[in-house]
Enzyme design. Structure first.
Site, PDB file in Angstrom:
ATOM      1  N   GLN A 130       0.838  -1.202   0.000  1.00  0.00           N
ATOM      2  CA  GLN A 130       0.000   0.000   0.000  1.00  0.00           C
ATOM      3  C   GLN A 130       0.870   1.248   0.000  1.00  0.00           C
ATOM      4  OE1 GLN A 130      -3.423  -0.844   3.058  1.00  0.00           O
ATOM      5  NE2 GLN A 130      -1.682  -2.148   3.553  1.00  0.00           N
ATOM      6  N   THR A 169       0.554  -3.193   8.691  1.00  0.00           N
ATOM      7  CA  THR A 169      -0.665  -2.564   8.180  1.00  0.00           C
ATOM      8  C   THR A 169      -1.837  -2.832   9.112  1.00  0.00           C
ATOM      9  OG1 THR A 169      -2.251  -2.466   6.350  1.00  0.00           O
ATOM     10  CG2 THR A 169      -1.083  -4.553   6.653  1.00  0.00           C
ATOM     11  N   HIS A 213      -1.284   1.474  -4.449  1.00  0.00           N
ATOM     12  CA  HIS A 213      -1.590   2.902  -4.394  1.00  0.00           C
ATOM     13  C   HIS A 213      -0.653   3.725  -5.271  1.00  0.00           C
ATOM     14  CE1 HIS A 213      -3.692   2.076  -0.286  1.00  0.00           C
ATOM     15  NE2 HIS A 213      -4.516   1.911  -1.296  1.00  0.00           N
TER      16      HIS A 213
END
Ligand SMILES: [Zn+2]
Length: 254
Positions: free
Chosen positions: A103, A191, A121
């Protein structure tokens, strides 16, 4: 810190798994000086998430670039991969890791030597022209003047990151979810699992029967419902120990 049985158990899973996918978030890059969005010192304690919307960017690209420069590019300029990034790269080199889905937009997995990286992302290290769509490397364009402009047509460049009002990057999304559906172990690192839809990746893996190994400093949205093996601690401490438990050569120093 996790006890050694946690490391030993995780190493045993990775040793016998046919395909392993790593899924990483901001926690793996904190030790590299990249500020996280969430948590006590996260960027969202100082800034509103709407400042990272495409609409906001298009309204005033110069102001948006000054903001992006402050929160992303200045920290990135001094950032280098840390032992956690390098441990994942060594797992891939040893054939123990099929890919990394991340991410993060900092590009530190590739900088550490990971080859198969799905950047859900996007990345700060590529810029795209709003006018002609030409993509250039950050290293080539530079940020001497803000907003940076296209060498080909003079149009304004945007970072090739996913703004909050955009969908996940392609082909990273389809590649990552295919990898999750086809892995038999997933290594979740740093995360919270709260950012969707990227955070759904471990759920996809678990639905297909993958073993979920989680490395986080605090329990996450995955820990209770999903995680099979929870190793509590920092990625920089635990991932090198995991690689060592697999008898991998220590990753090259910075
Ligand atoms: Zn252009």
């Amino acid at each position: 810190m996790a006890d050694e049985p946690g490391i030993t158990g995780a190493a045993a899973v990775l040793r016998t798994a046919r395909r392993v996918l790593a899924f990483t978030g901001a926690g793996i890059s904190v030790a590299s000086g990249i500020p996280p969005f969430r948590g006590e010192d996260g960027l969202w304690t100082r800034f509103d998430p709407s400042s990272l919307a495409l609409d906001t960017f298009l309204d005033d690209p110069a102001a948006a670039w000054r903001f992006l420069n402050e929160i992303f590019y200045l920290p990135l300029a001094g950032a280098a991969p840390n032992p956690a990034h390098r441990a994942l790269a060594s797992l891939e080199r040893a054939g123990r890791l099929a890919a990394v889905a991340t991410q993060n937009v900092d590009g530190l997995h590739r900088a550490a030597g990971s080859r198969r990286v799905h950047e859900l992302h996007g990345t700060l290290r590529r810029l795209r022209c709003l006018a002609c769509e030409a993509v250039s490397a950050l290293a080539d364009s530079g940020l001497g003047e803000l907003p940076p402009t296209c060498r080909l047509c003079g149009g304004i460049l945007r970072p090739e990151i996913v703004f909050f009002d955009e969908g996940l990057a392609e082909p990273a999304r389809s590649d990552a979810f295919a990898a999750a559906a086809g892995c038999d172990a997933i290594l979740v690192v740093g995360t919270s699992g709260e950012v969707l839809p990227a955070g759904l990746l471990p759920w996809t893996a678990a639905e297909q029967g993958a073993t979920v190994i989680e490395i986080n400093t605090v329990p996450s949205a995955y820990t209770e419902p999903l995680t099979d093996l929870f190793l509590q601690g920092s990625a920089t401490a635990l991932l090198p120990r995991l690689a060592a438990a697999l008898d991998l050569a220590p990753p090259p120093a910075e």
